[in-house]
Design a protein around this motif. Structure first.
Motif, short mmCIF file in Angstrom:
data_model
loop_
_atom_site.label_atom_id
_atom_site.label_comp_id
_atom_site.label_asym_id
_atom_site.label_seq_id
_atom_site.Cartn_x
_atom_site.Cartn_y
_atom_site.Cartn_z
N CYS A 6 0.81 -1.23 0.00
CA CYS A 6 0.00 0.00 0.00
C CYS A 6 0.85 1.28 0.00
O CYS A 6 1.72 1.47 0.86
CB CYS A 6 -0.92 -0.01 1.23
SG CYS A 6 -1.92 1.47 1.35
N PHE A 7 0.56 2.13 -0.97
CA PHE A 7 1.17 3.46 -1.02
C PHE A 7 0.07 4.51 -1.15
O PHE A 7 0.26 5.52 -1.80
CB PHE A 7 2.14 3.56 -2.21
CG PHE A 7 3.45 2.87 -1.98
CD1 PHE A 7 4.54 3.58 -1.48
CD2 PHE A 7 3.59 1.52 -2.21
CE1 PHE A 7 5.75 2.94 -1.24
CE2 PHE A 7 4.80 0.87 -1.98
CZ PHE A 7 5.88 1.58 -1.49
N LEU A 8 -1.08 4.21 -0.56
CA LEU A 8 -2.23 5.11 -0.75
C LEU A 8 -2.02 6.48 -0.11
O LEU A 8 -2.57 7.47 -0.58
CB LEU A 8 -3.49 4.47 -0.15
CG LEU A 8 -4.12 3.37 -1.00
CD1 LEU A 8 -5.16 2.60 -0.20
CD2 LEU A 8 -4.74 3.95 -2.27
N CYS A 9 -1.27 6.54 0.98
CA CYS A 9 -1.06 7.83 1.62
C CYS A 9 0.43 8.15 1.64
O CYS A 9 1.27 7.30 1.34
CB CYS A 9 -1.65 7.83 3.03
SG CYS A 9 -0.52 7.24 4.30
N ARG A 43 2.54 8.25 3.85
CA ARG A 43 3.39 7.45 4.74
C ARG A 43 4.16 6.38 3.96
O ARG A 43 5.20 5.92 4.41
CB ARG A 43 2.53 6.75 5.81
CG ARG A 43 1.87 7.69 6.79
CD ARG A 43 2.78 8.05 7.93
NE ARG A 43 2.11 8.87 8.92
CZ ARG A 43 2.73 9.40 9.97
NH1 ARG A 43 4.01 9.20 10.17
NH2 ARG A 43 2.07 10.15 10.81
N HIS A 44 3.55 5.95 2.82
CA HIS A 44 4.22 4.99 1.92
C HIS A 44 4.75 3.77 2.66
O HIS A 44 5.89 3.36 2.46
CB HIS A 44 5.38 5.69 1.19
CG HIS A 44 4.92 6.72 0.20
ND1 HIS A 44 5.77 7.62 -0.39
CD2 HIS A 44 3.69 7.00 -0.28
CE1 HIS A 44 5.09 8.42 -1.20
NE2 HIS A 44 3.82 8.05 -1.16
N CYS A 45 3.90 3.19 3.52
CA CYS A 45 4.31 2.01 4.30
C CYS A 45 4.66 0.82 3.42
O CYS A 45 5.52 0.03 3.77
CB CYS A 45 3.16 1.51 5.17
SG CYS A 45 2.65 2.61 6.44
N ARG A 48 -1.77 -4.99 2.81
CA ARG A 48 -3.06 -5.01 3.53
C ARG A 48 -3.99 -6.09 2.98
O ARG A 48 -4.86 -6.57 3.71
CB ARG A 48 -3.69 -3.61 3.45
CG ARG A 48 -2.80 -2.55 4.10
CD ARG A 48 -3.26 -1.15 3.79
NE ARG A 48 -4.53 -0.83 4.40
CZ ARG A 48 -5.27 0.22 4.06
NH1 ARG A 48 -4.86 1.05 3.11
NH2 ARG A 48 -6.42 0.46 4.65
N GLY A 87 -0.75 -1.06 8.15
CA GLY A 87 0.30 -0.05 8.09
C GLY A 87 0.15 0.94 9.22
O GLY A 87 -0.49 0.66 10.23
N PHE A 88 0.74 2.12 9.04
CA PHE A 88 0.66 3.15 10.08
C PHE A 88 -0.79 3.48 10.40
O PHE A 88 -1.13 3.82 11.53
CB PHE A 88 1.41 4.41 9.63
CG PHE A 88 1.39 5.49 10.66
CD1 PHE A 88 2.39 5.56 11.63
CD2 PHE A 88 0.37 6.43 10.70
CE1 PHE A 88 2.36 6.54 12.61
CE2 PHE A 88 0.33 7.41 11.68
CZ PHE A 88 1.33 7.46 12.63
N CYS A 89 -1.67 3.39 9.41
CA CYS A 89 -3.09 3.72 9.61
C CYS A 89 -3.80 2.72 10.50
O CYS A 89 -4.95 2.94 10.89
CB CYS A 89 -3.80 3.85 8.27
SG CYS A 89 -3.74 2.32 7.29
N SER A 115 -4.14 7.85 8.76
CA SER A 115 -2.74 7.76 8.36
C SER A 115 -1.91 8.93 8.88
O SER A 115 -0.72 8.99 8.61
CB SER A 115 -2.63 7.67 6.84
OG SER A 115 -3.24 8.79 6.25
N HIS A 172 -7.54 6.05 3.54
CA HIS A 172 -6.77 4.80 3.59
C HIS A 172 -7.59 3.63 3.02
O HIS A 172 -7.08 2.51 2.93
CB HIS A 172 -6.24 4.50 5.00
CG HIS A 172 -7.24 4.70 6.10
ND1 HIS A 172 -7.71 5.93 6.47
CD2 HIS A 172 -7.86 3.81 6.91
CE1 HIS A 172 -8.58 5.79 7.46
NE2 HIS A 172 -8.70 4.51 7.74
S1 SF4 Z 1 -0.48 4.34 6.46
FE1 SF4 Z 1 -2.08 2.97 5.68
S2 SF4 Z 1 -2.85 4.05 3.84
FE2 SF4 Z 1 -0.84 4.93 4.33
S3 SF4 Z 1 0.60 3.78 3.05
FE3 SF4 Z 1 0.53 2.83 5.11
S4 SF4 Z 1 -0.96 1.17 4.90
FE4 SF4 Z 1 -1.26 2.57 3.16
#
Ligand code: SF4
Length: 305
Positions: free
Chosen positions: A8-11, A13-15, A19, A25-27, A63, A112
């Motif tokens: 996941c690179f949706l936000c 944070r680019h974790c 998922r 991830g951080f979210c 996030s 997210h």
């Molecule tokens: S914080 Fe959540 S939405 Fe953001 S990149 Fe990580 S997993 Fe994806």
């Protein structure tokens, strides 16, 4: 970069969390959207809530993770009381809220789960949803993720939280909030253009930029207002908020022990008045300011915990 759930690179944070495989991830959220609460909400700007209320959907997770988050009960993954929903389920609750005469559908912290939320809006339009759909977001957004909503989102209700990188680092551990938020708001304004209202003064389309003043951060607020006025002018609505309320338990939910001392108090009412006067003198045609002290928990929903 993946704009879906595996890697996941949706936000920003680019974790890269997988998922789809149940990783978080951080979210703090996996790939299954979880809604804690949906209801009519009357605490938004008048052009959003109106008398009938805004059809608000509170998603779990976030996030950004600010140390003073008012929604910390659901934003940091501390509980898992929400209902798992797919795009079909989400579209059904939008229709239910529309049936309750909501002025709009107001999706709080949904990004997210952007792919599913995008699909839910398409499904709801197919079921006859005609009221505007608003994305109620933190401003710390990927422009590519925002582009998923081009032509689907009617109203962006975005925060613009910090100017200083040291402040954003202290509050949510990101030093690039300013640059990311400016790029994101550029994209929102590119998509929506100037605000549009209906004959009742309810917002149909556009961007509202919200700024919550923080204790002792008058200079930061002034820099943000100057940037908004210079860069976006009357293409956006500005909402200046004074409701900062210390949330000592929010920082525990973020994994830290103690709320930094500077965030333990309320904002100085003279600072808020000074910034309101500054906005009025700017001549900006579309500003919201709060009357009286709006701090406290009056507008915090009773989340399922
Ligand atoms: S914080 Fe959540 S939405 Fe953001 S990149 Fe990580 S997993 Fe994806």
């Amino acid at each position: 970069m993946s704009l879906e759930y595996s890697g996941c690179f949706l936000c920003p944070r680019h974790c890269g969390a997988d998922r789809s495989a149940g990783k978080k991830g951080f979210c703090k959220m996996d790939a299954k959207p979880r809604v804690n609460l949906f209801r009519l909400h009357y605490g938004e700007e008048p052009c959003i809530s109106g008398e009938e209320g805004s059809g608000t959907v509170f998603f779990e997770g976030c996030s950004l993770g600010c140390v003073f988050c008012q929604n910390y009960l659901i934003s940091r993954g501390a509980t898992a009381c929400g209902t798992e929903m797919d795009a079909e389920d989400l579209s059904d609750i939008y229709m239910e809220l529309a049936g309750m005469n909501a002025n709009n559908i107001n999706l709080v912290t949904p990004m997210h789960w952007a792919p599913t939320v995008r699909d839910s809006i398409i499904l709801a339009r197919g079921k006859g949803l005609t009221i505007p759909v608003a994305l109620n977001i933190s401003g710390y957004e990927n422009t590519d993720t925002l582009k998923m909503f081009d032509g689907l989102c009617d109203i962006y209700l975005t925060d613009f939280k910090f100017y200083s990188s040291s402040l954003s680092s202290k509050v949510c551990g990101v030093s690039d909030y300013l640059d990311v938020a400016v790029s994101a708001i550029d994209e929102m304004v590119r998509q929506k253009g100037a605000p549009v209202f209906d004959e009742r003064g309810m917002m149909r389309s556009g961007v509202i930029i919200r700024h919550l003043m923080l204790p002792g951060q008058l200079f930061d607020t002034k820099k943000i207002l100057d940037l908004i006025l210079d860069r976006y002018g009357d293409k956006v609505i500005i909402s200046l908020m004074d409701q900062y309320t210390p949330m000592p338990r929010a920082i525990e939910a973020c994994g830290n022990k103690k709320l930094p001392a500077e965030f333990a108090g309320r904002i100085n009412p003279d600072h808020y008045k000074a910034m309101c006067d500054y906005l009025m003198l700017s001549g900006h045609p579309n500003c919201y300011m709060q009357e009286g002290d709006a701090s406290g928990d009056l507008w915090i929903p009773e989340f399922k915990v």
